[in-house]
Design an enzyme around this catalytic site. Structure first.
Site, short mmCIF file in Angstrom:
data_model
loop_
_atom_site.label_atom_id
_atom_site.label_comp_id
_atom_site.label_asym_id
_atom_site.label_seq_id
_atom_site.Cartn_x
_atom_site.Cartn_y
_atom_site.Cartn_z
N SER A 187 -85.27 58.50 -62.89
CA SER A 187 -85.72 57.18 -62.45
C SER A 187 -85.49 56.18 -63.56
O SER A 187 -85.42 56.56 -64.74
CB SER A 187 -87.22 57.24 -62.14
OG SER A 187 -87.73 55.94 -61.93
N TYR A 200 -96.02 59.20 -64.14
CA TYR A 200 -94.70 59.27 -63.53
C TYR A 200 -93.61 58.99 -64.58
O TYR A 200 -92.65 59.74 -64.71
CB TYR A 200 -94.62 58.26 -62.39
CG TYR A 200 -93.36 58.33 -61.56
CD1 TYR A 200 -93.22 59.27 -60.54
CD2 TYR A 200 -92.31 57.44 -61.78
CE1 TYR A 200 -92.07 59.33 -59.77
CE2 TYR A 200 -91.15 57.49 -61.01
CZ TYR A 200 -91.04 58.43 -60.02
OH TYR A 200 -89.90 58.48 -59.26
#
Ligand SMILES: *[C@@H]1O[C@H](CO)[C@@H](O)[C@H](O)[C@H]1NC(C)=O
Ligand SMILES: *[C@@H]1O[C@H](CO)[C@@H](O)[C@H](O)[C@H]1NC(C)=O
Ligand SMILES: *[C@@H]1O[C@H](CO)[C@@H](O)[C@H](O)[C@H]1NC(C)=O
Length: 322
Positions: A187, A200
């Site tokens: 990501s 995350y």
């Protein structure tokens, strides 16, 4: 270990050989930089995937389902892993209805034993995986003090540590054939911190570190036919990040799934090691490295990064889904 220079070997010769190695290294660096730049503009010879066995984790939804469908449409045998049997089987049936080859396994990516057991079943029922797509990921979207300890550990288990188990299960076979590809769906949050995503982001930073070091280990191993790609997207419109809006949609758009899959397939075909999308993330990466931290934060605020999760509703499907 310090070795005493051999009597036959003068120190001038010694310095000469160091110089030669250094100049050789520099020449190689410049050459490979030029090759890299030129290759961006060259048409890419697509790989034939008909003999590939492609494992996708988190294949029941989102970018995982889309990647599985794309590989299947090109003739690969796709192996689908997801904790959610219902959505996973549905994707499997959809692929078969289109004439593709797919086989589904229910697997909890936060459970090491289950990963190893499922991997053994895959080898028995489908064969050796040649393209490993570590895609499964979970997001809480909570601030660090609101997270339970269990959720933090779960996020790391699925988003980072599971990669170790799948790599250990499948990559040695790729090395022995000197043929394979490991695609890590990380990501943009693995390159830049984002408030409300401490768990995350950290897990994705970890996944990128795993990719980078694995790449170098494969290189050191001489496994020239085993490639790696890490994918660092801004948000994709898959439902995982429902409610997230970009403050500057023209510069930093929420990506369309089809576009993301096209780009990932392009990186696969060209053996590209790192894919950031949209492209402005490359600029952010350079800026983050050279500008003062406070200036970078001001820029992040301008681009809405500091408030990007404000509209986040939580993943559309249940959070347990991989
Ligand atoms: C899988 O790879 C191993 C080597 O790691 C090899 O011994 C085995 O024959 C391969 N299996 C198939 C079905 O190709
Ligand atoms: C490459 O990796 C394989 C599998 O882990 C190992 O058996 C082999 O010894 C390694 N080769 C080198 C040169 O490191
Ligand atoms: C990518 O790697 C494969 C297998 O190692 C190779 O055949 C192919 O030529 C490479 N493609 C590019 C564009 O480098």
């Amino acid at each position: 270990m310090a070795t005493r220079p051999n009597r036959n070997r003068s120190s001038a010769q010694h310095i000469g050989s160091i110089l030669t190695a250094t100049l050789g290294g520099i020449a190689q660096f410049i050459w490979l930089t030029l090759v890299g730049i030129v290759s961006v503009f060259m048409p890419v010879q697509k790989k034939n995937v008909k003999n590939e066995i492609v494992l996708v984790t988190g294949a029941g939804s989102g970018i995982g389902a889309a990647m599985a469908k794309r590989f299947a449409s090109l003739g690969a045998l796709v192996v689908l892993w997801d904790i959610n049997s219902e959505t996973n089987n549905r994707v499997c049936e959809e692929i078969k209805a289109e004439g593709g080859r797919a086989i589904a396994f229910t697997c909890d990516l936060s459970n090491k034993e289950e990963i190893y057991q499922t991997a053994a079943r895959v080898k028995r029922d489908a064969g050796n995986v040649t393209v490993l797509i570590n895609n499964a990921g979970i997001i809480t979207g909570k601030k660090i003090y609101e997270l339970s300890d269990e959720m933090i550990e779960k996020t790391f288990s699925v988003n980072t540590i599971a990669h170790f188990w799948t790599i250990k299960a499948f990559v040695p076979d790729m090395i022995s054939k000197n043929h394979g590809h490991i695609i890590t769906i990380a990501s943009g949050a693995g390159l830049f911190g984002v408030p409300g995503m401490v768990d995350y982001c950290s897990s994705k930073f970890g996944a990128i570190g795993t990719h980078s070091s694995l790449t170098l280990e494969l290189e050191a191993n001489g496994s020239t036919g085993v490639h790696t790609t890490v994918v660092c997207p801004f948000f994709i419109d898959t439902g995982m990040f429902d409610g997230v809006r970009s403050k500057v949609p023209h510069l930093l758009p929420i990506l369309k799934t089809d576009y993301a899959v096209d780009k990932i397939m392009g990186a696969y075909h060209s053996n590209q090691s790192m894919l950031l999308m949209p492209r402005i993330l490359y600029l952010f990466l350079v800026m983050q490295s050279i500008f003062p931290v406070k200036a970078s934060i001001a820029a992040a605020r301008l681009f809405g990064i500091t408030t990007v999760l404000d509209g986040f509703k939580g993943p559309r499907e249940t959070r347990k889904k991989e």
